[in-house]
Design an enzyme around this catalytic site. Structure first.
Site, PDB file in Angstrom:
ATOM      1  N   ASN A   7       0.866  -1.183   0.000  1.00  0.00           N
ATOM      2  CA  ASN A   7       0.000   0.000   0.000  1.00  0.00           C
ATOM      3  C   ASN A   7       0.908   1.240   0.000  1.00  0.00           C
ATOM      4  O   ASN A   7       1.417   1.653   1.033  1.00  0.00           O
ATOM      5  CB  ASN A   7      -0.884  -0.062   1.258  1.00  0.00           C
ATOM      6  N   LYS A  14       2.959   0.915   3.348  1.00  0.00           N
ATOM      7  CA  LYS A  14       2.530  -0.079   4.335  1.00  0.00           C
ATOM      8  C   LYS A  14       2.596  -1.440   3.662  1.00  0.00           C
ATOM      9  O   LYS A  14       2.318  -1.547   2.460  1.00  0.00           O
ATOM     10  CB  LYS A  14       1.085   0.181   4.761  1.00  0.00           C
ATOM     11  N   ARG A  91      -2.975  -1.823  -3.092  1.00  0.00           N
ATOM     12  CA  ARG A  91      -4.074  -0.882  -2.921  1.00  0.00           C
ATOM     13  C   ARG A  91      -3.925   0.204  -3.985  1.00  0.00           C
ATOM     14  O   ARG A  91      -2.853   0.795  -4.130  1.00  0.00           O
ATOM     15  CB  ARG A  91      -4.030  -0.258  -1.536  1.00  0.00           C
ATOM     16  N   HIS A 180     -12.113   5.067   0.854  1.00  0.00           N
ATOM     17  CA  HIS A 180     -12.098   4.168   2.034  1.00  0.00           C
ATOM     18  C   HIS A 180     -12.950   2.918   1.778  1.00  0.00           C
ATOM     19  O   HIS A 180     -13.399   2.261   2.724  1.00  0.00           O
ATOM     20  CB  HIS A 180     -12.659   4.857   3.300  1.00  0.00           C
ATOM     21  N   HIS A 208     -15.908   5.369   9.058  1.00  0.00           N
ATOM     22  CA  HIS A 208     -14.445   5.279   9.067  1.00  0.00           C
ATOM     23  C   HIS A 208     -13.927   6.632   9.542  1.00  0.00           C
ATOM     24  O   HIS A 208     -13.920   7.612   8.787  1.00  0.00           O
ATOM     25  CB  HIS A 208     -13.934   4.947   7.656  1.00  0.00           C
ATOM     26  N   ASN A 211      -7.814  10.159  10.464  1.00  0.00           N
ATOM     27  CA  ASN A 211      -7.384  11.480  10.036  1.00  0.00           C
ATOM     28  C   ASN A 211      -8.211  11.911   8.815  1.00  0.00           C
ATOM     29  O   ASN A 211      -8.698  13.027   8.735  1.00  0.00           O
ATOM     30  CB  ASN A 211      -5.889  11.425   9.735  1.00  0.00           C
ATOM     31  N   ARG A 241      -8.796  18.512   6.480  1.00  0.00           N
ATOM     32  CA  ARG A 241      -9.644  18.826   5.315  1.00  0.00           C
ATOM     33  C   ARG A 241     -10.958  19.461   5.768  1.00  0.00           C
ATOM     34  O   ARG A 241     -11.528  19.051   6.779  1.00  0.00           O
ATOM     35  CB  ARG A 241      -9.967  17.553   4.531  1.00  0.00           C
ATOM     36  N   ARG A 285      -6.820  13.413  19.680  1.00  0.00           N
ATOM     37  CA  ARG A 285      -6.321  13.215  21.056  1.00  0.00           C
ATOM     38  C   ARG A 285      -5.961  14.545  21.687  1.00  0.00           C
ATOM     39  O   ARG A 285      -6.277  14.803  22.849  1.00  0.00           O
ATOM     40  CB  ARG A 285      -5.080  12.303  21.056  1.00  0.00           C
ATOM     41  N   GLY A 331      -8.678   5.080  13.356  1.00  0.00           N
ATOM     42  CA  GLY A 331      -8.018   5.580  14.573  1.00  0.00           C
ATOM     43  C   GLY A 331      -8.962   6.134  15.625  1.00  0.00           C
ATOM     44  O   GLY A 331      -8.930   5.721  16.786  1.00  0.00           O
ATOM     45  N   GLU A 334     -12.030   3.592  16.526  1.00  0.00           N
ATOM     46  CA  GLU A 334     -11.633   2.410  17.301  1.00  0.00           C
ATOM     47  C   GLU A 334     -11.179   2.765  18.705  1.00  0.00           C
ATOM     48  O   GLU A 334     -11.197   1.925  19.597  1.00  0.00           O
ATOM     49  CB  GLU A 334     -10.474   1.685  16.580  1.00  0.00           C
ATOM     50  N   GLU A 384      -7.425  -3.111   6.188  1.00  0.00           N
ATOM     51  CA  GLU A 384      -7.508  -2.985   4.729  1.00  0.00           C
ATOM     52  C   GLU A 384      -6.576  -3.977   4.044  1.00  0.00           C
ATOM     53  O   GLU A 384      -6.908  -4.522   2.996  1.00  0.00           O
ATOM     54  CB  GLU A 384      -7.155  -1.540   4.319  1.00  0.00           C
TER      55      GLU A 384
HETATM   56  P1  AMP Z   1      -5.995   6.899  11.247  1.00  0.00           P
HETATM   57  O1  AMP Z   1      -6.002   7.916  10.148  1.00  0.00           O
HETATM   58  O2  AMP Z   1      -7.023   5.830  11.089  1.00  0.00           O
HETATM   59  O3  AMP Z   1      -4.620   6.345  11.536  1.00  0.00           O
HETATM   60  O4  AMP Z   1      -6.440   7.685  12.571  1.00  0.00           O
HETATM   61  C1  AMP Z   1      -5.596   8.647  13.134  1.00  0.00           C
HETATM   62  C2  AMP Z   1      -6.405   9.556  13.999  1.00  0.00           C
HETATM   63  O5  AMP Z   1      -7.149   8.810  14.981  1.00  0.00           O
HETATM   64  C3  AMP Z   1      -5.518  10.475  14.833  1.00  0.00           C
HETATM   65  O6  AMP Z   1      -5.203  11.617  14.126  1.00  0.00           O
HETATM   66  C4  AMP Z   1      -6.387  10.772  16.015  1.00  0.00           C
HETATM   67  O7  AMP Z   1      -7.135  11.907  15.697  1.00  0.00           O
HETATM   68  C5  AMP Z   1      -7.302   9.595  16.161  1.00  0.00           C
HETATM   69  N1  AMP Z   1      -6.972   8.773  17.342  1.00  0.00           N
HETATM   70  C6  AMP Z   1      -6.132   7.739  17.421  1.00  0.00           C
HETATM   71  N2  AMP Z   1      -6.108   7.247  18.697  1.00  0.00           N
HETATM   72  C7  AMP Z   1      -6.966   7.995  19.413  1.00  0.00           C
HETATM   73  C8  AMP Z   1      -7.380   8.009  20.782  1.00  0.00           C
HETATM   74  N3  AMP Z   1      -6.916   7.130  21.668  1.00  0.00           N
HETATM   75  N4  AMP Z   1      -8.276   8.943  21.166  1.00  0.00           N
HETATM   76  C9  AMP Z   1      -8.753   9.836  20.283  1.00  0.00           C
HETATM   77  N5  AMP Z   1      -8.386   9.883  18.991  1.00  0.00           N
HETATM   78  C10 AMP Z   1      -7.516   8.978  18.552  1.00  0.00           C
END
Ligand code: AMP
Length: 400
Positions: A7, A14, A91, A180, A208, A211, A241, A285, A331, A334, A384
């Site tokens: 990916n 990845k 991907r 996605h 989903h 970010n 965005r 976070r 992120g 979950e 994915e």
């Molecule tokens: P991803 O693009 O799926 O890797 O998600 C990344 C985003 O998930 C990060 O920028 C955070 O905003 C959010 N995220 C990840 N862990 C947490 C957490 N424990 N609490 C709140 N937001 C989180």
């Protein structure tokens, strides 16, 4: 059979290596900061911990070579020879209207992916590069393209057309594509398995939330609408965005801020979203921590995001004519009980009742709904790469 999944992103790669007889993960990792200082490979192989291999990685070819070297490395590698890899899944972000399913890559497929570069200039070139590198390194090995847009190709015309002159759709393919898709499909499939119901008879809303963030309406196993559009900029407000805005804002900003169209496009992609609203961070976070100690703008950005997700869920209940389940993934979906609770607050009107205690889970597949909730609410870890490997295996089996 062993499948390698690749990916490629603009500055990252990845990968996962899987034994598909039993879907066992053999190795996974990520090359980061390609072409920058501090480039490295994070590799999880034979050991139970991630090792960091720091190297100068000027380009994607060097990155892929480092992954392959690591997979067969004596101490932490997981296979004896690269010849054990029978198939490679890639991907690919944009398959346009041409690719409604995953395909075995040949010259014609490569040409069509190339032709989608005009509508996906940031993603498809680097996806193509990854494919070509693997073709050179693995002559004669079957390669498969799995598209992020393909799952959404079942969206009906009424949901994918914009209110623009129809000629623009015919001439340039300007329409909603959605992204996605691999993740939305994976979590919808997994949910149906987990609760022991037929996906083909369910109405599911998949959220989903990472970010990049998007919501999809999955009816009878098919995507019938999704929040991202012609590009991943549409829909929900995201990390950086803007999500959907009144198009008239664009010429207004150009004039008031003396910007070109390209500058505004970058502004909407990189400086907006929760980063722009909070003035603090694109990471939820950071916003959650700041809101806890009274930062009003951080709280406002969180509230806007949660409201928008809830609004999409409401509209998709109507689009599907009902709702059986909501799934949170990626992120934020979950890992943030706080955000899930905010989004679900008010969804009782559609029969979705979140159990606040069950909701306290992070990083695991779990049922979050109250026992008397009409609508199941789940969090499911997206994967994915596993979805790509499944698609790859399916096509490999057909070819044999
Ligand atoms: P991803 O693009 O799926 O890797 O998600 C990344 C985003 O998930 C990060 O920028 C955070 O905003 C959010 N995220 C990840 N862990 C947490 C957490 N424990 N609490 C709140 N937001 C989180």
């Amino acid at each position: 059979m062993k499948v390698l999944v690749i990916n490629c992103g603009s500055s990252s790669i990845k990968f996962q290596l899987l034994e598909m007889e039993n879907e066992m993960l053999l190795a996974k990792g990520q090359v980061e900061r390609i072409g920058m200082d501090g480039s490295l490979l994070k590799f999880l192989g034979k050991h139970e911990y991630v090792i960091e291999i720091k190297r100068t990685i000027p380009d994607h070819k060097t990155g892929i070579q480092l992954i392959l070297e690591s997979i067969v490395q004596e101490n932490y590698g997981v296979i004896a020879s690269l010849e054990e890899i029978e198939c490679i899944g890639h991907r690919v972000v944009h398959g346009g209207e041409r690719f409604k399913e995953s395909v075995v890559i040949n010259d014609e497929v490569l040409k069509t992916i190339s032709s989608c570069i005009t509508i996906a200039p940031l993603h498809n070139p680097v996806n193509l590069e990854g494919i070509k590198i693997c073709q050179d390194l693995f002559p004669g090995v079957m390669q498969v393209a799995v598209f992020d847009t393909a799952f959404h190709q079942t969206i009906p015309e009424t949901a994918y057309l914009y209110g623009l002159p129809y000629e623009l759709y015919i001439k340039y393919g300007i329409r909603r594509y959605g992204f996605h898709g691999i993740s939305h499909q994976y979590v919808a499939d997994t949910l149906a398995q987990k609760i022991g119901r037929a996906l083909k008879k369910m109405k599911i809303i998949t959220c989903h939330l990472g970010n990049g963030a998007s919501v999809a309406a999955v009816k009878d196993g098919r995507s019938i609408d999704t929040s991202m559009g012609f590009t991943p900029l549409e829909g929900l407000i995201m990390g950086t965005r803007s999500g959907e805005i009144d198009p008239a804002i664009i010429p207004f900003i150009m004039e008031q801020e003396d910007m070109t169209g390209k500058q505004v496009y970058r502004y909407l992609n990189n400086k907006s979203g929760i980063l722009g609203l909070s003035g603090l961070s694109s990471d939820f976070r950071d916003l959650e921590s700041a809101a806890k100690i009274g930062d009003q703008r951080a709280q406002m950005a969180i509230d806007v995001f949660a409201y928008q997700v809830r609004k999409y869920i409401g509209s998709y209940v109507v689009a599907m004519g009902g709702l059986d389940a909501i799934v949170f993934t990626a992120g934020l979906g979950e890992n943030s009980p706080y955000m899930r609770a905010k989004i679900c607050s008010g969804l009782e009107v559609v029969g979705a009742h979140l159990d606040l205690k069950k909701n306290e889970v992070r990083g695991a597949d779990a049922d979050l709904s109250k026992s008397d909730s009409d609508v199941a609410i789940w969090t499911i870890l997206t994967n994915e790469e596993l979805m790509i490997a499944r698609e790859t295996k399916k096509l490999f089996a057909v070819k044999q």
